[in-house]
Design a protein around this motif. Structure first.
Motif, PDB file in Angstrom:
ATOM      1  N   ARG A 296       0.828  -1.206   0.000  1.00  0.00           N
ATOM      2  CA  ARG A 296       0.000   0.000   0.000  1.00  0.00           C
ATOM      3  C   ARG A 296       0.865   1.260   0.000  1.00  0.00           C
ATOM      4  N   GLN A 297       1.932   1.257   0.807  1.00  0.00           N
ATOM      5  CA  GLN A 297       2.796   2.434   0.894  1.00  0.00           C
ATOM      6  C   GLN A 297       3.552   2.678  -0.407  1.00  0.00           C
ATOM      7  N   ALA A 298       3.977   1.608  -1.072  1.00  0.00           N
ATOM      8  CA  ALA A 298       4.652   1.770  -2.366  1.00  0.00           C
ATOM      9  C   ALA A 298       3.679   2.310  -3.416  1.00  0.00           C
ATOM     10  N   PHE A 299       2.441   1.869  -3.350  1.00  0.00           N
ATOM     11  CA  PHE A 299       1.416   2.397  -4.245  1.00  0.00           C
ATOM     12  C   PHE A 299       1.204   3.890  -3.988  1.00  0.00           C
ATOM     13  N   GLN A 300       1.191   4.278  -2.716  1.00  0.00           N
ATOM     14  CA  GLN A 300       1.037   5.695  -2.372  1.00  0.00           C
ATOM     15  C   GLN A 300       2.212   6.530  -2.874  1.00  0.00           C
ATOM     16  N   HIS A 301       3.380   5.909  -2.996  1.00  0.00           N
ATOM     17  CA  HIS A 301       4.547   6.570  -3.583  1.00  0.00           C
ATOM     18  C   HIS A 301       4.458   6.637  -5.112  1.00  0.00           C
ATOM     19  N   GLU A 302       3.449   6.009  -5.682  1.00  0.00           N
ATOM     20  CA  GLU A 302       3.259   5.927  -7.136  1.00  0.00           C
ATOM     21  C   GLU A 302       4.366   5.137  -7.808  1.00  0.00           C
ATOM     22  N   ILE A 303       4.887   4.143  -7.095  1.00  0.00           N
ATOM     23  CA  ILE A 303       5.891   3.249  -7.677  1.00  0.00           C
ATOM     24  C   ILE A 303       5.232   2.283  -8.651  1.00  0.00           C
ATOM     25  N   GLY A 304       3.973   1.952  -8.398  1.00  0.00           N
ATOM     26  CA  GLY A 304       3.278   1.024  -9.275  1.00  0.00           C
ATOM     27  C   GLY A 304       1.804   0.958  -8.930  1.00  0.00           C
ATOM     28  N   GLU A 305       1.108   0.050  -9.601  1.00  0.00           N
ATOM     29  CA  GLU A 305      -0.345  -0.086  -9.497  1.00  0.00           C
ATOM     30  C   GLU A 305      -0.715  -1.243  -8.570  1.00  0.00           C
ATOM     31  N   ILE A 306      -1.482  -0.952  -7.525  1.00  0.00           N
ATOM     32  CA  ILE A 306      -1.894  -1.974  -6.569  1.00  0.00           C
ATOM     33  C   ILE A 306      -3.063  -2.803  -7.101  1.00  0.00           C
ATOM     34  N   ASP A 307      -3.878  -2.213  -7.969  1.00  0.00           N
ATOM     35  CA  ASP A 307      -5.031  -2.914  -8.532  1.00  0.00           C
ATOM     36  C   ASP A 307      -4.617  -3.566  -9.849  1.00  0.00           C
ATOM     37  N   TRP A 308      -4.081  -4.786  -9.737  1.00  0.00           N
ATOM     38  CA  TRP A 308      -3.538  -5.450 -10.914  1.00  0.00           C
ATOM     39  C   TRP A 308      -4.602  -5.772 -11.956  1.00  0.00           C
ATOM     40  N   THR A 309      -5.888  -5.741 -11.571  1.00  0.00           N
ATOM     41  CA  THR A 309      -6.945  -6.033 -12.541  1.00  0.00           C
ATOM     42  C   THR A 309      -7.064  -4.939 -13.600  1.00  0.00           C
ATOM     43  N   LYS A 310      -6.417  -3.783 -13.356  1.00  0.00           N
ATOM     44  CA  LYS A 310      -6.427  -2.714 -14.357  1.00  0.00           C
ATOM     45  C   LYS A 310      -5.427  -2.966 -15.469  1.00  0.00           C
ATOM     46  N   LEU A 311      -4.541  -3.925 -15.264  1.00  0.00           N
ATOM     47  CA  LEU A 311      -3.437  -4.156 -16.191  1.00  0.00           C
ATOM     48  C   LEU A 311      -3.778  -5.273 -17.171  1.00  0.00           C
ATOM     49  N   THR A 312      -2.941  -5.386 -18.198  1.00  0.00           N
ATOM     50  CA  THR A 312      -3.057  -6.498 -19.136  1.00  0.00           C
ATOM     51  C   THR A 312      -2.350  -7.702 -18.541  1.00  0.00           C
ATOM     52  N   VAL A 313      -3.130  -8.699 -18.173  1.00  0.00           N
ATOM     53  CA  VAL A 313      -2.604  -9.895 -17.513  1.00  0.00           C
ATOM     54  C   VAL A 313      -2.840 -11.092 -18.422  1.00  0.00           C
ATOM     55  N   ARG A 314      -1.773 -11.808 -18.708  1.00  0.00           N
ATOM     56  CA  ARG A 314      -1.881 -13.016 -19.542  1.00  0.00           C
ATOM     57  C   ARG A 314      -1.325 -14.199 -18.770  1.00  0.00           C
ATOM     58  N   LYS A 315      -2.123 -15.219 -18.714  1.00  0.00           N
ATOM     59  CA  LYS A 315      -1.767 -16.394 -17.937  1.00  0.00           C
ATOM     60  C   LYS A 315      -1.927 -17.652 -18.792  1.00  0.00           C
ATOM     61  N   GLU A 316      -0.954 -18.545 -18.681  1.00  0.00           N
ATOM     62  CA  GLU A 316      -1.013 -19.818 -19.386  1.00  0.00           C
ATOM     63  C   GLU A 316      -0.614 -20.936 -18.440  1.00  0.00           C
TER      64      GLU A 316
END
Length: 318
Positions: A296-316
């Motif tokens: 949560r704190q890294a997200f608040q620093h804007e280091i990355g996105e905490i809600d990974w569902t917003k990203l393009t995720v590919r799984k095999e």
């Protein structure tokens, strides 16, 4: 000490938490993976590439392919710094990055034209030989050296708890930094993965400050402060690539074990350490990312996105 949360921030975080709770019940990654597999028009690299299977070396190479391949990150002549979670004192099952995963990263770097690879933390003796691919990758391993140059002190102006740190020069001077952690339980922070693995690039004195700098009398006496320091040190240099081992990992008694083991047989790769940690914490350890302080704190620093569902995720699964 953390600043009070405003009403606007509270509502924003509550909305995010609801989205993450929904994500836990919806097969986003399978959906994206199926779309990528069935639609040749989808050519853009994924934000998160996840491969499940019994061959961890092959899993890693395939996860990298979902991101666009190692050549997206490493160019001919580059010097690559590798931060592998395999220190000498953690040898118990599920406590360190599989050599199959690390070796696949080394081989991919060599094939992409890396001139040299340096390990910020040297793996224990015999580490590479534990991989059944060690002999065939001997030429790539010959390019791997211990980091030299020691550490230097850097200022962290945006750090909330950590304003200064002694950091490996290799991390700062490399053309490319690749973080190769393991996702597992941690007795203090609850979870360890990409973000916490950056402590491996810090000096012993800096890491001791993480644990006791707030005046805490024990190693995990102030987890909020420890977590904030971890988030702060990730401001120094964001890895260009994160390749997280979620093949076999501790569910309890981390970071060193022994403890109960999880066997997801997965490798998770991405450029965003917050998103990789959020995905791994929720998927493999059943933790809400918003409840893991350092994420949560890294997200608040804007280091990355905490809600990974917003990203393009590919799984095999293979």
């Amino acid at each position: 000490m953390n600043a009070p949360v405003t009403r606007r921030e509270f509502l924003h975080q509550s909305t995010r938490l609801g989205a993450l709770a929904f994500a836990a019940t919806f097969p986003w990654s399978r959906l994206a993976g199926a779309a990528a597999a069935n639609d040749p028009a989808i050519a853009a690299p994924a934000d998160l590439g996840i491969i499940e299977g019994d061959d961890y070396y092959e899993n890693t190479l395939r996860a990298l392919a979902l991101l666009g391949g190692m050549s997206r990150f490493v160019k001919p002549g580059h010097r690559v710094a590798l931060l592998i979670n395999a220190p000498r004192w953690w040898t118990k099952p599920g406590s360190f990055t599989s050599p199959e995963v690390s070796l696949a990263v080394v081989k991919a770097c060599a094939d992409a034209g890396a001139k040299e690879m340096v390990t910020i933390v040297d793996p224990p003796g015999g580490y590479w030989r534990r991989s059944r691919h060690a002999e065939q990758c001997a030429a790539a391993l010959a390019r791997v050296q211990s980091a030299s140059g020691g550490r230097t002190t850097v200022n962290i102006p945006k750090g909330r708890a950590l304003k200064q740190a002694e950091i490996s020069r290799a991390l700062l001077e490399a053309d490319v930094v690749i973080n190769v952690p393991i996702a597992k339980h941690h007795a203090g922070t609850g979870f360890t993965g990409c973000l916490k693995n950056m402590m491996g690039a810090c000096s012993g004195s800096t890491n001791r400050f993480f644990h006791n700098g707030s005046g805490a009398s024990s190693e995990y006496g102030d987890v909020v402060f420890l977590s904030q320091c971890i988030a702060d040190v990730n401001l120094v240099r964001k890895p260009d690539l994160n390749v997280c081992d979620a093949t076999e990992f501790l569910l309890t008694n981390g970071p060193a074990g022994p403890g109960e083991l999880g066997h997801a047989r997965a490798v998770v790769a991405g450029t965003d350490p917050v998103a990789v940690d959020a995905y791994c914490a929720s998927t493999f350890l059943n933790l809400r990312p918003t409840r893991v302080d350092m994420i949560r704190q890294a997200f608040q620093h804007e280091i990355g996105e905490i809600d990974w569902t917003k990203l393009t995720v590919r799984k095999e699964s293979v």
